[in-house]
Scaffold this motif. Structure first.
Motif, PDB file in Angstrom:
ATOM      1  N   GLU A 165      68.000  21.724  82.583  1.00  0.00           N
ATOM      2  CA  GLU A 165      67.718  21.439  83.979  1.00  0.00           C
ATOM      3  C   GLU A 165      68.360  20.107  84.346  1.00  0.00           C
ATOM      4  O   GLU A 165      68.653  19.282  83.482  1.00  0.00           O
ATOM      5  N   TYR A 166      68.537  19.887  85.664  1.00  0.00           N
ATOM      6  CA  TYR A 166      69.069  18.614  86.127  1.00  0.00           C
ATOM      7  C   TYR A 166      68.294  18.139  87.342  1.00  0.00           C
ATOM      8  O   TYR A 166      67.597  18.904  88.017  1.00  0.00           O
ATOM      9  N   SER A 167      68.425  16.855  87.620  1.00  0.00           N
ATOM     10  CA  SER A 167      67.806  16.263  88.799  1.00  0.00           C
ATOM     11  C   SER A 167      68.648  15.069  89.247  1.00  0.00           C
ATOM     12  O   SER A 167      69.274  14.397  88.425  1.00  0.00           O
ATOM     13  N   PHE A 168      68.630  14.817  90.567  1.00  0.00           N
ATOM     14  CA  PHE A 168      69.310  13.637  91.106  1.00  0.00           C
ATOM     15  C   PHE A 168      68.332  12.564  91.565  1.00  0.00           C
ATOM     16  O   PHE A 168      68.754  11.507  92.037  1.00  0.00           O
ATOM     17  N   ASP A 169      67.022  12.849  91.432  1.00  0.00           N
ATOM     18  CA  ASP A 169      66.026  11.842  91.824  1.00  0.00           C
ATOM     19  C   ASP A 169      64.945  11.632  90.758  1.00  0.00           C
ATOM     20  O   ASP A 169      64.068  10.771  90.924  1.00  0.00           O
ATOM     21  N   ILE A 216      88.477  19.802  90.678  1.00  0.00           N
ATOM     22  CA  ILE A 216      88.053  20.461  91.918  1.00  0.00           C
ATOM     23  C   ILE A 216      86.945  19.689  92.619  1.00  0.00           C
ATOM     24  O   ILE A 216      87.004  19.454  93.833  1.00  0.00           O
ATOM     25  N   LYS A 217      85.930  19.261  91.861  1.00  0.00           N
ATOM     26  CA  LYS A 217      84.730  18.696  92.473  1.00  0.00           C
ATOM     27  C   LYS A 217      84.496  17.229  92.122  1.00  0.00           C
ATOM     28  O   LYS A 217      83.540  16.628  92.614  1.00  0.00           O
ATOM     29  N   GLY A 218      85.304  16.670  91.250  1.00  0.00           N
ATOM     30  CA  GLY A 218      85.042  15.304  90.836  1.00  0.00           C
ATOM     31  C   GLY A 218      83.958  15.250  89.774  1.00  0.00           C
ATOM     32  O   GLY A 218      84.013  15.973  88.776  1.00  0.00           O
ATOM     33  N   HIS A 219      82.926  14.429  90.003  1.00  0.00           N
ATOM     34  CA  HIS A 219      81.834  14.322  89.028  1.00  0.00           C
ATOM     35  C   HIS A 219      80.957  15.570  89.081  1.00  0.00           C
ATOM     36  O   HIS A 219      80.478  15.944  90.175  1.00  0.00           O
ATOM     37  N   VAL A 220      80.741  16.179  87.931  1.00  0.00           N
ATOM     38  CA  VAL A 220      80.002  17.440  87.870  1.00  0.00           C
ATOM     39  C   VAL A 220      79.111  17.465  86.631  1.00  0.00           C
ATOM     40  O   VAL A 220      79.224  16.631  85.728  1.00  0.00           O
ATOM     41  N   ILE A 221      78.229  18.471  86.603  1.00  0.00           N
ATOM     42  CA  ILE A 221      77.418  18.784  85.432  1.00  0.00           C
ATOM     43  C   ILE A 221      77.876  20.126  84.887  1.00  0.00           C
ATOM     44  O   ILE A 221      78.004  21.111  85.633  1.00  0.00           O
ATOM     45  N   GLU A 222      78.136  20.175  83.587  1.00  0.00           N
ATOM     46  CA  GLU A 222      78.577  21.401  82.915  1.00  0.00           C
ATOM     47  C   GLU A 222      77.671  21.658  81.711  1.00  0.00           C
ATOM     48  O   GLU A 222      77.022  20.741  81.189  1.00  0.00           O
ATOM     49  N   VAL A 223      77.624  22.901  81.277  1.00  0.00           N
ATOM     50  CA  VAL A 223      76.949  23.285  80.037  1.00  0.00           C
ATOM     51  C   VAL A 223      77.965  23.984  79.146  1.00  0.00           C
ATOM     52  O   VAL A 223      78.615  24.943  79.578  1.00  0.00           O
ATOM     53  N   LYS A 254      67.702  10.125  81.262  1.00  0.00           N
ATOM     54  CA  LYS A 254      68.279   9.621  82.514  1.00  0.00           C
ATOM     55  C   LYS A 254      69.587   8.918  82.166  1.00  0.00           C
ATOM     56  O   LYS A 254      69.614   8.029  81.313  1.00  0.00           O
ATOM     57  N   ILE A 255      70.675   9.301  82.839  1.00  0.00           N
ATOM     58  CA  ILE A 255      72.017   8.867  82.443  1.00  0.00           C
ATOM     59  C   ILE A 255      72.746   8.196  83.605  1.00  0.00           C
ATOM     60  O   ILE A 255      72.692   8.665  84.752  1.00  0.00           O
ATOM     61  N   LYS A 256      73.468   7.141  83.273  1.00  0.00           N
ATOM     62  CA  LYS A 256      74.416   6.507  84.191  1.00  0.00           C
ATOM     63  C   LYS A 256      75.797   6.620  83.566  1.00  0.00           C
ATOM     64  O   LYS A 256      76.033   6.102  82.472  1.00  0.00           O
ATOM     65  N   PHE A 257      76.719   7.312  84.259  1.00  0.00           N
ATOM     66  CA  PHE A 257      78.019   7.621  83.638  1.00  0.00           C
ATOM     67  C   PHE A 257      79.047   7.836  84.729  1.00  0.00           C
ATOM     68  O   PHE A 257      78.772   8.503  85.733  1.00  0.00           O
ATOM     69  N   ASN A 258      80.236   7.281  84.532  1.00  0.00           N
ATOM     70  CA  ASN A 258      81.285   7.358  85.549  1.00  0.00           C
ATOM     71  C   ASN A 258      82.603   7.808  84.910  1.00  0.00           C
ATOM     72  O   ASN A 258      83.530   7.020  84.749  1.00  0.00           O
ATOM     73  N   PRO A 259      82.719   9.090  84.560  1.00  0.00           N
ATOM     74  CA  PRO A 259      83.930   9.584  83.907  1.00  0.00           C
ATOM     75  C   PRO A 259      85.072   9.754  84.910  1.00  0.00           C
ATOM     76  O   PRO A 259      84.854   9.929  86.117  1.00  0.00           O
ATOM     77  N   PHE A 260      86.310   9.704  84.413  1.00  0.00           N
ATOM     78  CA  PHE A 260      87.470   9.965  85.266  1.00  0.00           C
ATOM     79  C   PHE A 260      88.351  11.071  84.695  1.00  0.00           C
ATOM     80  O   PHE A 260      89.448  11.307  85.175  1.00  0.00           O
ATOM     81  N   SER A 261      87.838  11.769  83.646  1.00  0.00           N
ATOM     82  CA  SER A 261      88.604  12.830  83.004  1.00  0.00           C
ATOM     83  C   SER A 261      87.650  13.889  82.469  1.00  0.00           C
ATOM     84  O   SER A 261      86.518  13.586  82.086  1.00  0.00           O
ATOM     85  N   TYR A 262      88.132  15.121  82.440  1.00  0.00           N
ATOM     86  CA  TYR A 262      87.333  16.196  81.830  1.00  0.00           C
ATOM     87  C   TYR A 262      87.183  15.997  80.327  1.00  0.00           C
ATOM     88  O   TYR A 262      86.373  16.672  79.686  1.00  0.00           O
ATOM     89  N   GLN A 263      87.945  15.071  79.749  1.00  0.00           N
ATOM     90  CA  GLN A 263      87.837  14.767  78.328  1.00  0.00           C
ATOM     91  C   GLN A 263      86.688  13.807  78.025  1.00  0.00           C
ATOM     92  O   GLN A 263      86.492  13.429  76.867  1.00  0.00           O
ATOM     93  N   ILE A 296      78.021  16.586  91.572  1.00  0.00           N
ATOM     94  CA  ILE A 296      77.124  15.440  91.701  1.00  0.00           C
ATOM     95  C   ILE A 296      77.440  14.749  93.020  1.00  0.00           C
ATOM     96  O   ILE A 296      78.599  14.372  93.267  1.00  0.00           O
ATOM     97  N   PRO A 297      76.481  14.609  93.925  1.00  0.00           N
ATOM     98  CA  PRO A 297      76.757  14.023  95.253  1.00  0.00           C
ATOM     99  C   PRO A 297      77.382  12.631  95.156  1.00  0.00           C
ATOM    100  O   PRO A 297      77.076  11.854  94.244  1.00  0.00           O
ATOM    101  N   GLU A 298      78.274  12.334  96.091  1.00  0.00           N
ATOM    102  CA  GLU A 298      78.896  11.012  96.129  1.00  0.00           C
ATOM    103  C   GLU A 298      77.826   9.935  96.227  1.00  0.00           C
ATOM    104  O   GLU A 298      76.831  10.088  96.931  1.00  0.00           O
ATOM    105  N   GLY A 299      78.028   8.863  95.512  1.00  0.00           N
ATOM    106  CA  GLY A 299      77.084   7.750  95.560  1.00  0.00           C
ATOM    107  C   GLY A 299      75.905   7.888  94.626  1.00  0.00           C
ATOM    108  O   GLY A 299      75.058   6.983  94.558  1.00  0.00           O
TER     109      GLY A 299
END
Length: 559
Positions: A477-481, A430-437, A397-406, A456-459
């Motif tokens: 896999e991913y989850s938001f809840d 394009i989408k802001g916060h996202v999940i990539e593989v 479970k991760i809490k992360f607030n990136p502002f760059s693709y780097q 990743i949904p806002e908020g």
């Protein structure tokens, strides 16, 4: 008596050095570029083993920053004499090309748990060094010898050099070659024993792949070139037993029980094949790395050691008659809520110890500070643990607030700097916060989702990531809840994380697959991610027809 089921140390536990002190057995294994250095286990029955703290846990004892992948700790040797443990270890700095720049060190401890003494530099003659304590009190360093000259074979036999205990230094003027090996070549991994009036030299040959083998030579003296090779078949090999469940056996060590039975601990592997592949070429893909097996040994009428059941060994081995039952975990699942201010004993970092530069742990969270990419061999923030079974799930479970693709934070399956995958939270235009593989395969990087990265949904404060390893393939896999997990439609080839795949393109192929947590910020702004927990749940080593998993072992790779 306890039955021994191989491998006794599953997952990356290579090059075992085994000893017995009173009624307790100890095994030391190679760790290569992973920190802390040297993996230790103990047992009283040879069947069930408990992990001990690693001896090389400080940079005073081991600093591998910048070491190449599959450099670092090669084939440590653990021995006991004069009321203390002696540990000889090699730090290899160059792995590719004509040279193998290395330093052999010695450290000692009265207690296996430490503290271990400041390291003594021995030499750099060759790797796989071991210390032999003779019955007359003299001590000798026995080692593979490296020759960089292109017109010679690089494996230049086994050198023996006397070690002076009064000065704690080697006497190089005493060095001599005691054994050149056989026509198989690549002679390495020497261990010397005194049994029944002979010096017995156990050495590995054939390279640590499917042609691997162990041979034995003996002599009445320690004079140069005085050792004769055991007649007949190699002492142990699986080169000619391709159907056996256990493969690659060779490099290891001999031990006796209090009642005089004998056993041999060896590296081994459990390769798997795809349905459309031959079972002999390729022999298979060893995603769990080189593990440790134990075989029983008997002595023939000419006084030579032989593996009970034949030189291919067996999966199930009769345990010692005088075994003392050892309580140990049946499997290796792990749940970590990060409550302690030190990392759990199962975690490893690359080349250097976990430090504030990487992050901190405790009070219910792991914080990692973004550094270099997972291709970096100098500065990166990654903690990882071994794959120890073919089927498992790992989740965080991760809490992360990136502002760059780097900037990236997530869950990784990792072999080395050129072979890994990463499911991560990041940012794009394009989408802001996202999940990539992403995957690095032979140093070539691929983004699998690209502009279709999962928004990743806002908020959203937390993202859950899970990997599902299923022997031949694995996915994320991913989850938001934290309840409903959605599979990412990317199915990765597990073989890419195996020694056997890596050796096809270059020479570093000595470790095994790991799963872990990582944060990258190669922009240099040191963004941080918080991990709430990590859960590694083993499912089994075998897939059954009904879709469930089991821990059944067999004598054959194909049962």
């Amino acid at each position: 008596m306890a039955q021994i089921q191989n491998p006794v140390l599953p997952g990356f536990n290579a090059d075992p050095s085994i000893i017995r002190v009173d009624d307790t057995y100890y095994i030391a294994n190679s760790t290569f570029e992973w920190f802390p250095g040297v993996r230790l286990h103990e047992s009283k029955d040879l069947a069930h083993w408990n992990l001990l703290p690693s001896p090389l846990s400080t940079t005073n004892l081991l600093d591998m920053k910048g070491n190449p992948s599959s450099g670092g700790i090669w084939a440590p040797d653990l021995s006991y004499s004069d009321g203390k443990f002696w540990l000889v270890y090699t730090d290899v700095k160059i792995t590719e090309g004509a040279f193998k720049d290395m330093t052999n060190y010695l450290t000692t401890a009265v207690d296996i748990h430490g503290p271990w003494s400041e390291p003594i530099k021995l030499n750099g003659v060759g790797f796989d060094a071991s210390l032999f304590h003779d019955e007359d009190g003299r001590k000798y360093l026995v080692q593979q010898t490296w020759d960089h000259r292109e017109y010679h074979h690089p494996f230049d036999g086994i050198t023996l050099t006397e070690f002076d205990v009064s000065t704690m230094k080697l006497r190089p003027e005493t060095a001599r070659t005691i054994y050149k090996g056989t026509h198989v070549k690549l002679v390495e991994g020497p261990h010397l024993y005194r049994v029944n009036g002979y010096y017995f030299l156990f050495v590995a040959q054939g390279g640590t792949i499917f042609t691997h083998q162990e041979v034995v030579a003996r002599s009445k003296t320690l004079e140069a070139n005085s050792f004769e090779t055991e007649p007949g078949d190699p002492f142990i090999t699986n080169f000619d037993t391709p159907d056996s469940y256990i493969q690659k056996q060779g490099h290891g060590g001999l031990v006796s029980t209090p009642e005089g039975e004998w056993y041999y601990a060896s590296l081994c592997a459990r390769p798997w094949n795809r349905e459309n592949e031959s079972s002999t070429d390729p022999r298979g893909w060893s995603t769990l790395g080189r593990e440790t097996s134990i075989q029983k040994v008997e002595w023939d009428k000419e006084g030579w050691p032989r593996i009970v059941g034949g030189h291919g060994g067996t999966t199930f081995v009769e345990g010692p008659k005088d075994a003392i039952e050892t309580k140990a975990p049946l499997h290796h699942s792990q749940h970590d809520d990060f409550e302690n201010d030190t990392l759990d004993i199962n975690w490893n970092t690359l080349r250097v110890p976990f430090s504030k530069k990487m992050g901190q742990v405790g009070n219910g969270k792991l914080t990692l500070v973004g550094q270099g990419s997972l291709a970096n061999v100098h500065d990166l923030s990654l903690i990882a643990r071994r794959w120890q079974t073919f089927y498992f799930d790992a989740e965080t479970k991760i809490k992360f607030n990136p502002f760059s693709y780097q900037q990236m934070a997530g869950l990784t399956n990792y072999y080395n700097d050129r072979h890994w995958s990463f499911a991560f939270v990041t940012w794009n235009e394009i989408k802001g916060h996202v999940i990539e593989v992403g995957e690095n395969n032979r140093g070539n990087y691929t983004s699998y989702l690209k502009d279709n990265a999962i928004k990743i949904p806002e908020g959203t404060e937390y993202v859950w990531l899970r990997t599902k390893v299923r022997k031949e393939t694995y996915s994320y896999e991913y989850s938001f809840d934290g309840k409903e997990f959605i599979e990412i439609p990317v199915y990765l080839d597990a073989a890419v994380l195996s020694d056997d795949y890596v050796v096809q393109s270059y020479g570093g192929f000595f470790t095994g697959a790991f799963v872990g947590l990582a944060v990258v910020d190669y922009s240099g702004y040191d963004v941080q991610a918080e991990f709430d927990y990590f859960d590694y749940q083993e499912l089994g080593d075998k897939l059954l027809k009904d879709g469930s998993y089991s821990w059944e072992a067999s004598e054959s790779r194909f049962d």
